[in-house]
Motif scaffolding. Structure first.
Motif, PDB file in Angstrom:
ATOM      1  N   PRO A 157      -1.835   0.368  -7.396  1.00 30.16           N
ATOM      2  CA  PRO A 157      -1.989   1.726  -7.940  1.00 30.16           C
ATOM      3  C   PRO A 157      -3.105   1.845  -8.970  1.00 30.16           C
TER       4      PRO A 157
ATOM      5  N   THR B 210      -0.769   7.693  -5.140  1.00 31.64           N
ATOM      6  CA  THR B 210      -0.617   6.243  -5.036  1.00 31.64           C
ATOM      7  C   THR B 210       0.795   5.864  -5.458  1.00 31.64           C
TER       8      THR B 210
ATOM      9  N   ALA C 215       1.377   9.490  -8.982  1.00 35.61           N
ATOM     10  CA  ALA C 215       2.008   8.299  -8.415  1.00 35.61           C
ATOM     11  C   ALA C 215       3.469   8.564  -8.095  1.00 35.61           C
TER      12      ALA C 215
ATOM     13  N   ALA D 255      -0.676   4.185  -1.135  1.00 35.06           N
ATOM     14  CA  ALA D 255       0.381   3.534  -1.911  1.00 35.06           C
ATOM     15  C   ALA D 255       0.691   2.165  -1.335  1.00 35.06           C
TER      16      ALA D 255
ATOM     17  N   VAL E  73      -6.426   1.934  -7.021  1.00 31.42           N
ATOM     18  CA  VAL E  73      -6.594   3.228  -6.351  1.00 31.42           C
ATOM     19  C   VAL E  73      -6.940   4.310  -7.372  1.00 31.42           C
TER      20      VAL E  73
END
Length: 374
Positions: A304, A289, A320, A5, A307
């Motif tokens: 994000p 993330t 997330a 993150a 990822v």
């Protein structure tokens, strides 16, 4: 579990996000195997992510955007790879009293920071740009690295983008010779050209205090700057003015492309490579993330999204965490994010949400674990 993150801007660093998510996950699933790769996309927080990945911290005293000295940090790895973040030297956070200087803020200190990285032994540089207080086309940076920008009287033009309207000649022959043998990657999520309706002054100038007249002045000055550089170095100067990334960070992307022979790459792609995300992903079975705000900007090259794309390609589920969620589930689905957990769902008051971000994030992570892992 792999936590990759970005920071929650204004409340938690990327490292702190990973720590709080880990605590929440293990509250629901004691002993859970968790790995963390704090990430960044080339903007502010990029050096911090590199330091968390094992790079060594270095500091340099450089010229701030309005001329006041500031202390800037860069990161260096034993193999000679440096991560340099222009906001460390020329960022909005270095404006004294928070007072904007749209016409005169300079990237000179960023050039000094690049010199410090070379002096420390850097042989390749990841140059993260974003969060700048400047709109000078990278002229200040190049001047610090040895270029000369002179007016009709043979005197150096003043700092910032505004004085570039008086530029008569440019000479890049004095650039530090080490730059020619140093691979420089321009890491940015901005694909704007230098000038025009989508250029640096028009799109980002107002964020740096430029009013309508200032935007017009800066746009004309940068267009003139590109014309003078074309006379100095040839047609590539005009081509780079139109290239994706030229408008990054007030046009410092242009200066890097023209003067430093930098290669433009999306910031998150570069940083995932540098931070060792690939090997960590290969060991993961689930990925978390996130960033402070999941919104439309997230979908255009933010951490994000990068990822999630990599994890999805590896066949892994991604969820997330965020401070606030401004994307519908359909948009999350397209990005490869199964679900997002927002702190504002737990605390509706934004001020309290930011002040108590750590404990709230642990609660969100505990819910995430119960939904997906128990």
């Amino acid at each position: 579990m792999l936590i990759a993150a970005d920071k929650f801007k204004g409340s938690l660093t990327a490292v702190e996000v990973a720590e709080h998510v880990t605590a929440g996950l293990r509250r629901a699933v004691p002993g859970l195997d968790v790995a963390a790769v704090p990430v960044a996309d080339g903007g502010d927080g990029t050096v911090a992510a590199a330091l968390a990945a094992g790079f060594t911290r270095h500091e340099a005293r450089v010229t701030g955007p309005t001329g006041t000295p500031v202390t800037a940090t860069f990161a260096l790895r034993a193999d000679g790879t440096a991560v340099v973040e222009m906001a460390e030297a020329s960022g909005l956070q270095h404006l004294p009293g928070g007072v904007f200087a749209p016409l005169t803020a300079t990237t000179y200190g960023t050039g000094e920071l690049l010199l410090a990285a070379l002096d420390a032994g850097a042989t390749s540089i990841v140059f993260g740009v974003g969060g700048s207080a400047t709109t000078d086309g990278g002229a200040g940076m190049l001047a610090a690295l040895g270029a000369r920008f002179l007016d009709a009287d043979g005197e150096p033009v003043g700092p910032g983008g505004g004085p570039l309207r008086d530029l008569a000649t440019a000479d890049l022959s004095g650039l530090d010779p080490r730059l020619a043998r140093t691979g420089i990657v321009l890491a940015s999520d901005v694909d704007n050209p230098l000038t025009g309706p989508k250029g640096a002054p028009a799109v980002y100038g107002p964020q740096k205090g430029a009013d309508e007249d200032d935007v017009a002045t800066l746009d004309a000055a940068l267009a003139h700057y590109a014309e003078v550089l074309e006379r100095a170095v040839g047609p590539k100067a005009a081509e780079y003015a139109l290239a994706p990334g030229a408008g990054a960070a007030g046009g410092i992307g242009y200066g890097a492309l023209v003067g430093l022979d930098a290669a433009f790459r999306p910031g998150i792609d570069v940083m995932l490579d540098v931070l060792g995300f690939g090997p960590a992903l290969a060991k993961a079975t689930f990925v978390i993330t996130g960033e402070g705000s999941l919104d439309e900007q997230t979908l255009h090259g933010k951490a994000p999204a990068g990822v999630a794309a990599a994890a999805r390609a590896a066949g892994l589920d991604v969820v997330a965490v965020c401070g606030r969620l401004q994307l519908p589930q359909e948009a999350l689905d397209r990005a490869g994010i199964r679900r997002a957990y927002a702190l504002t769902d737990l605390e509706s008051d934004p001020a309290r949400c930011m002040a108590e971000a750590g404990p709230l994030l642990e609660r969100a992570a505990e819910s995430l674990a119960r939904d997906f892992l128990v």
